[in-house]
Design a protein around this motif. Sequence first.
Motif, PDB file in Angstrom:
ATOM      1  N   LEU A  66      -7.729  15.376  -5.778  1.00 43.96           N
ATOM      2  CA  LEU A  66      -9.120  15.140  -5.380  1.00 43.96           C
ATOM      3  C   LEU A  66      -9.546  13.707  -5.685  1.00 43.96           C
ATOM      4  O   LEU A  66     -10.265  13.085  -4.895  1.00 43.96           O
ATOM      5  CB  LEU A  66     -10.039  16.129  -6.081  1.00 43.96           C
ATOM      6  N   GLN A  67      -9.109  13.167  -6.816  1.00 43.99           N
ATOM      7  CA  GLN A  67      -9.450  11.785  -7.151  1.00 43.99           C
ATOM      8  C   GLN A  67      -8.836  10.814  -6.155  1.00 43.99           C
ATOM      9  O   GLN A  67      -9.478   9.835  -5.751  1.00 43.99           O
ATOM     10  CB  GLN A  67      -8.988  11.465  -8.571  1.00 43.99           C
ATOM     11  N   GLN A  68      -7.614  11.075  -5.738  1.00 40.05           N
ATOM     12  CA  GLN A  68      -6.962  10.205  -4.764  1.00 40.05           C
ATOM     13  C   GLN A  68      -7.673  10.270  -3.413  1.00 40.05           C
ATOM     14  O   GLN A  68      -7.861   9.238  -2.748  1.00 40.05           O
ATOM     15  CB  GLN A  68      -5.495  10.591  -4.619  1.00 40.05           C
ATOM     16  N   GLN A  69      -8.075  11.475  -3.006  1.00 38.47           N
ATOM     17  CA  GLN A  69      -8.759  11.612  -1.725  1.00 38.47           C
ATOM     18  C   GLN A  69     -10.120  10.919  -1.750  1.00 38.47           C
ATOM     19  O   GLN A  69     -10.506  10.250  -0.785  1.00 38.47           O
ATOM     20  CB  GLN A  69      -8.919  13.099  -1.382  1.00 38.47           C
ATOM     21  N   ALA A  70     -10.854  11.087  -2.836  1.00 35.70           N
ATOM     22  CA  ALA A  70     -12.156  10.436  -2.941  1.00 35.70           C
ATOM     23  C   ALA A  70     -12.009   8.919  -2.936  1.00 35.70           C
ATOM     24  O   ALA A  70     -12.786   8.199  -2.291  1.00 35.70           O
ATOM     25  CB  ALA A  70     -12.878  10.890  -4.206  1.00 35.70           C
ATOM     26  N   ILE A 194      -9.760  12.594   5.098  1.00 30.20           N
ATOM     27  CA  ILE A 194      -9.353  13.411   3.954  1.00 30.20           C
ATOM     28  C   ILE A 194      -9.696  14.863   4.248  1.00 30.20           C
ATOM     29  O   ILE A 194     -10.453  15.165   5.183  1.00 30.20           O
ATOM     30  CB  ILE A 194     -10.047  12.974   2.642  1.00 30.20           C
ATOM     31  N   SER A 195      -9.153  15.761   3.446  1.00 29.07           N
ATOM     32  CA  SER A 195      -9.481  17.182   3.532  1.00 29.07           C
ATOM     33  C   SER A 195     -10.143  17.611   2.219  1.00 29.07           C
ATOM     34  O   SER A 195     -10.498  16.770   1.401  1.00 29.07           O
ATOM     35  CB  SER A 195      -8.222  17.997   3.808  1.00 29.07           C
ATOM     36  N   ASN A 196     -10.294  18.925   2.031  1.00 27.46           N
ATOM     37  CA  ASN A 196     -10.894  19.492   0.810  1.00 27.46           C
ATOM     38  C   ASN A 196     -12.365  19.133   0.655  1.00 27.46           C
ATOM     39  O   ASN A 196     -12.909  19.200  -0.442  1.00 27.46           O
ATOM     40  CB  ASN A 196     -10.130  19.056  -0.450  1.00 27.46           C
ATOM     41  N   LEU A 197     -13.032  18.744   1.741  1.00 25.94           N
ATOM     42  CA  LEU A 197     -14.430  18.333   1.663  1.00 25.94           C
ATOM     43  C   LEU A 197     -15.350  19.546   1.733  1.00 25.94           C
ATOM     44  O   LEU A 197     -15.244  20.369   2.642  1.00 25.94           O
ATOM     45  CB  LEU A 197     -14.754  17.359   2.801  1.00 25.94           C
ATOM     46  N   VAL A 198     -16.250  19.645   0.772  1.00 29.27           N
ATOM     47  CA  VAL A 198     -17.268  20.696   0.761  1.00 29.27           C
ATOM     48  C   VAL A 198     -18.592  20.162   1.298  1.00 29.27           C
ATOM     49  O   VAL A 198     -19.278  20.825   2.069  1.00 29.27           O
ATOM     50  CB  VAL A 198     -17.458  21.262  -0.665  1.00 29.27           C
ATOM     51  N   ASP A 199     -18.953  18.944   0.909  1.00 32.39           N
ATOM     52  CA  ASP A 199     -20.238  18.390   1.321  1.00 32.39           C
ATOM     53  C   ASP A 199     -20.194  16.878   1.235  1.00 32.39           C
ATOM     54  O   ASP A 199     -19.459  16.309   0.424  1.00 32.39           O
ATOM     55  CB  ASP A 199     -21.364  18.938   0.426  1.00 32.39           C
ATOM     56  N   ILE A 200     -20.964  16.231   2.103  1.00 31.54           N
ATOM     57  CA  ILE A 200     -21.179  14.792   2.040  1.00 31.54           C
ATOM     58  C   ILE A 200     -22.677  14.545   2.158  1.00 31.54           C
ATOM     59  O   ILE A 200     -23.330  15.067   3.062  1.00 31.54           O
ATOM     60  CB  ILE A 200     -20.404  14.034   3.146  1.00 31.54           C
ATOM     61  N   GLN A 201     -23.223  13.799   1.210  1.00 24.95           N
ATOM     62  CA  GLN A 201     -24.639  13.469   1.195  1.00 24.95           C
ATOM     63  C   GLN A 201     -24.787  11.948   1.129  1.00 24.95           C
ATOM     64  O   GLN A 201     -24.045  11.287   0.399  1.00 24.95           O
ATOM     65  CB  GLN A 201     -25.346  14.104  -0.009  1.00 24.95           C
ATOM     66  N   ILE A 202     -25.741  11.416   1.896  1.00 24.54           N
ATOM     67  CA  ILE A 202     -25.933   9.970   1.966  1.00 24.54           C
ATOM     68  C   ILE A 202     -27.396   9.642   1.693  1.00 24.54           C
ATOM     69  O   ILE A 202     -28.295  10.267   2.269  1.00 24.54           O
ATOM     70  CB  ILE A 202     -25.516   9.423   3.344  1.00 24.54           C
ATOM     71  N   ARG A 203     -27.607   8.688   0.802  1.00 26.82           N
ATOM     72  CA  ARG A 203     -28.948   8.159   0.547  1.00 26.82           C
ATOM     73  C   ARG A 203     -28.950   6.656   0.834  1.00 26.82           C
ATOM     74  O   ARG A 203     -27.936   5.975   0.643  1.00 26.82           O
ATOM     75  CB  ARG A 203     -29.383   8.406  -0.897  1.00 26.82           C
ATOM     76  N   TYR A 204     -30.093   6.170   1.277  1.00 27.88           N
ATOM     77  CA  TYR A 204     -30.207   4.779   1.704  1.00 27.88           C
ATOM     78  C   TYR A 204     -31.113   4.010   0.747  1.00 27.88           C
ATOM     79  O   TYR A 204     -32.172   4.501   0.353  1.00 27.88           O
ATOM     80  CB  TYR A 204     -30.746   4.715   3.134  1.00 27.88           C
ATOM     81  N   LEU A 205     -30.694   2.809   0.378  1.00 27.96           N
ATOM     82  CA  LEU A 205     -31.485   1.947  -0.496  1.00 27.96           C
ATOM     83  C   LEU A 205     -32.257   0.968   0.375  1.00 27.96           C
ATOM     84  O   LEU A 205     -31.664   0.112   1.050  1.00 27.96           O
ATOM     85  CB  LEU A 205     -30.586   1.192  -1.475  1.00 27.96           C
TER      86      LEU A 205
END
Length: 290
Positions: A66-70, A194-205
């Motif tokens: 998981l660390q490698q994929q991230a 990558i695989s093994n993704l459960v969720d992706i969240q994006i915030r903008y500055l």
Amino acid sequence: MLYFSSKEHSALDSYVAVRMRNKERGATLIELLVGLTIGLLTISVGLGAIMMSRGVTTTVSDTTTLQQQASYAFRVIGQQLRQAGGRPLNAAADPRDAATFVQPTAISLSGLPPIAGLDAPTASQFAISLRSVNTSESIYPTPPSSTPITGYLTRDCLGSNSGIASAPIILNQFRKNGTDLECSNSIGDVQPIISNLVDIQIRYLQQRLNIADSQPQFRYASAANLSSTDWPEVYGIEVCLELEGEQLIDTVGASYTKCNGTTAIRGNKLRMVFKNVFHIRNHAWPKAIS
């Protein structure tokens, strides 16, 4: 020399016979039960150690994966985020001259937001879209040749560049499709990163300049909080990835904090959350607000 009487010989023979019978006698039921109990305890301890070692090995293996994929996902996304809104530079006659951007042309970003996103995209929509102007570079081959050739050093999220004619704007779009994080480029090619993704969240500055005190104001914003005129004021993006391991493990009801800030039970698999903030290199000073 010793001599034994017939009576002594008889007693000696009886003693020898008893000793021989004792040696030939098998183990008693109690001795067998004790031996079986000790053996079972030894096996149980050995199996426990093996299961514990396997559990630790599984957890370490999942954690590393998981660390490698991230890390790979952040490298690909970060490279494109930093280039969002980029335009080619005019060649300077003197290296000491200030560099200037090429003015808007038919293939510029005019009318197209360099960054756009959706908070809750559907399966066919993208969570974030990034645009920059494609440009060719003068590449000098190895000596002794000194004649430059035209090439493309800029690459999209799939590592390609089809050229200005087919892709005047480099477009990179990212989305979650099932358990895959996918990327689409300018010509519509889509591949999982990558695989093994459960969720992706994006915030903008978002950054603005306050007229009252001439100081910049900063805030985190979601895509829903940004109007069409606000996107040029985005100077940084926070990306959060939640990944899930593949092996079953015993988490004993442990909880973790998801990308959206809520707490959830880990279940019977490893869950890891990764966050990173990327600064947009081509961000200009924001407009003033009253």
